[in-house]
Motif scaffolding. Sequence first.
Motif, PDB file in Angstrom:
ATOM      1  N   ALA A 291       0.633  -5.531   1.363  1.00 10.85           N
ATOM      2  CA  ALA A 291       0.591  -4.200   0.539  1.00 10.85           C
ATOM      3  C   ALA A 291       0.379  -3.139   1.522  1.00 10.85           C
ATOM      4  O   ALA A 291       1.147  -2.224   1.439  1.00 10.85           O
ATOM      5  N   VAL A 292      -0.665  -3.196   2.371  1.00 15.09           N
ATOM      6  CA  VAL A 292      -0.902  -2.276   3.452  1.00 15.09           C
ATOM      7  C   VAL A 292       0.203  -2.015   4.206  1.00 15.09           C
ATOM      8  O   VAL A 292       0.905  -1.046   4.702  1.00 15.09           O
ATOM      9  N   HIS A 294       3.455  -2.847   3.694  1.00 20.53           N
ATOM     10  CA  HIS A 294       4.607  -1.918   2.991  1.00 20.53           C
ATOM     11  C   HIS A 294       4.163  -0.593   2.724  1.00 20.53           C
ATOM     12  O   HIS A 294       5.157   0.152   2.939  1.00 20.53           O
ATOM     13  N   ALA A 295       3.196  -0.398   2.557  1.00 18.93           N
ATOM     14  CA  ALA A 295       2.855   1.287   2.189  1.00 18.93           C
ATOM     15  C   ALA A 295       2.870   1.815   3.795  1.00 18.93           C
ATOM     16  O   ALA A 295       3.125   3.025   3.493  1.00 18.93           O
ATOM     17  N   GLU A 296       2.799   1.340   4.798  1.00 25.67           N
ATOM     18  CA  GLU A 296       2.608   1.876   6.008  1.00 25.67           C
ATOM     19  C   GLU A 296       3.992   2.096   6.606  1.00 25.67           C
ATOM     20  O   GLU A 296       4.442   2.332   7.927  1.00 25.67           O
ATOM     21  N   TYR A 344      -9.691   1.112   4.315  1.00 26.02           N
ATOM     22  CA  TYR A 344      -8.560   1.751   4.114  1.00 26.02           C
ATOM     23  C   TYR A 344      -8.782   2.719   3.191  1.00 26.02           C
ATOM     24  O   TYR A 344      -9.858   2.452   2.479  1.00 26.02           O
ATOM     25  N   ALA A 348      -5.528   5.380  -1.665  1.00 24.55           N
ATOM     26  CA  ALA A 348      -4.091   4.586  -1.630  1.00 24.55           C
ATOM     27  C   ALA A 348      -4.281   3.216  -2.696  1.00 24.55           C
ATOM     28  O   ALA A 348      -3.438   2.565  -2.648  1.00 24.55           O
ATOM     29  N   TRP A 349      -5.404   2.941  -3.499  1.00 18.44           N
ATOM     30  CA  TRP A 349      -5.558   1.796  -4.363  1.00 18.44           C
ATOM     31  C   TRP A 349      -4.477   1.698  -5.181  1.00 18.44           C
ATOM     32  O   TRP A 349      -3.995   0.385  -5.276  1.00 18.44           O
ATOM     33  N   ARG A 351      -1.380   2.428  -5.419  1.00 18.24           N
ATOM     34  CA  ARG A 351      -0.209   2.129  -4.430  1.00 18.24           C
ATOM     35  C   ARG A 351      -0.200   0.805  -4.071  1.00 18.24           C
ATOM     36  O   ARG A 351       0.507  -0.155  -4.306  1.00 18.24           O
ATOM     37  N   LEU A 352      -1.373   0.205  -3.524  1.00 18.12           N
ATOM     38  CA  LEU A 352      -1.542  -0.940  -3.153  1.00 18.12           C
ATOM     39  C   LEU A 352      -1.506  -2.145  -4.217  1.00 18.12           C
ATOM     40  O   LEU A 352      -0.948  -3.109  -4.160  1.00 18.12           O
ATOM     41  N   ALA A 355       1.578  -3.352  -5.524  1.00 19.62           N
ATOM     42  CA  ALA A 355       2.427  -4.072  -4.538  1.00 19.62           C
ATOM     43  C   ALA A 355       1.831  -5.554  -4.724  1.00 19.62           C
ATOM     44  O   ALA A 355       2.639  -6.514  -4.049  1.00 19.62           O
TER      45      ALA A 355
END
Length: 397
Positions: A291-292, A294-296, A344, A348-349, A351-352, A355
């Motif tokens: 998930a991280v 993808h977010a990055e 982190y 961002a929770w 969004r993560l 995923a």
Amino acid sequence: MTFQTHPSAAPTTAAATPTPLPAPGHTAVGGEVLAPYPVVVGTGLHEQVGALLGEQVQRTALVHPPKLATAAHRIAGDLERHGRYVLPLVVPAGEGAKDAGVLVYLWSQLAEAGFTRFDAVVALGGGATADLAGFLAATWQGGIPLILAPSTTAAMTDAAVAGPVALNIPQGKNLAALTHRPAGVVCDLDLLATLPRADHVSGLAEVVKAGLLADPALLDLIEADPRAVSDPAGEHTRELIERTIRAKAALATAATENHAHAGADGPAGQEERHGQDGREFLGYGHLLAHAVEHAEGYRIRHGHALSIGMVYAAELAHQAGRLDAEHVQRHRTVLEALHLPTGYPRHAWERLRAAFAPHAAHRGRLRCAVLDAPGRPGLLCDPAPELLHAAYTRLAT
């Protein structure tokens, strides 16, 4: 699983090897249920690629990123000296290779070169190259042999115990996946000579994972001298890679075979703790890590994301009452000793969390690899949303 050695590969020049090198180590990955394939770890091993291909394969596609052109030339030269045809296929570096458009391009190149189901693919590069080349080998005319020649610490400690190969799509990482076991793996430590230190350290996250899951001695080695193990040319690199491969192979093989003997579903409730496939345990930390990434936009190194993900998995197990606080703290201690991230951003929770589902859904349920104690992996199924969030708050910055 067995571990054997054979005489050391001949050095290319006397100056490059002033003292005798240790013999390459052979590990067999597989067992009673899965046919084993060899993994070779050592130096000066470019000739081992041809040996693992066998005499029947006469044409080979050599997939590699641009920066490994010199290493690819050495491998191709050896294959060609033995009468084989080599088709070099240069692909993008990093996660940019794991794209369906790149795969279509490679298919067209094999078609134009007349490759058949009796030919083979060699993957020279990091984990992304291994995924792409594995997908290529698995899908060409029903599947052809694959040899992996990983060039990074992360790939050597992960691709050597190969399972699913995967591509990325806009909706997430590794969502297009299939299984294609290699015919063999060649881990030539010479390829690490020019590996940036930061990339090597990122790859050590896979070593930490193996230590947490199956071989605590790896953690002891890192904590004893984190600066020394952070050097890709250091004295500990070979031991770290070999122990990680053996630990992962033993874990995946034993768990998979136990499942096969128990039956497809196993005893009632068994999947809650012991899973259906030993490779699920090797996904420790991947729930949040993917998930991280993808977010990055895949700009973060996999090992950095994995480091964050393992801390999250530990916190999740602790919140569920399955892992003691002291073991959660050891996750942080060993990872921070390597200067790997363990937190982190709090914002961002959501969004993560969105995923998670594509990566961990099993019969409509969320599954996460966790630890009950060091060396005792299991699965946490259907954790409550409140539990997932509570674990994240423990690492949020």
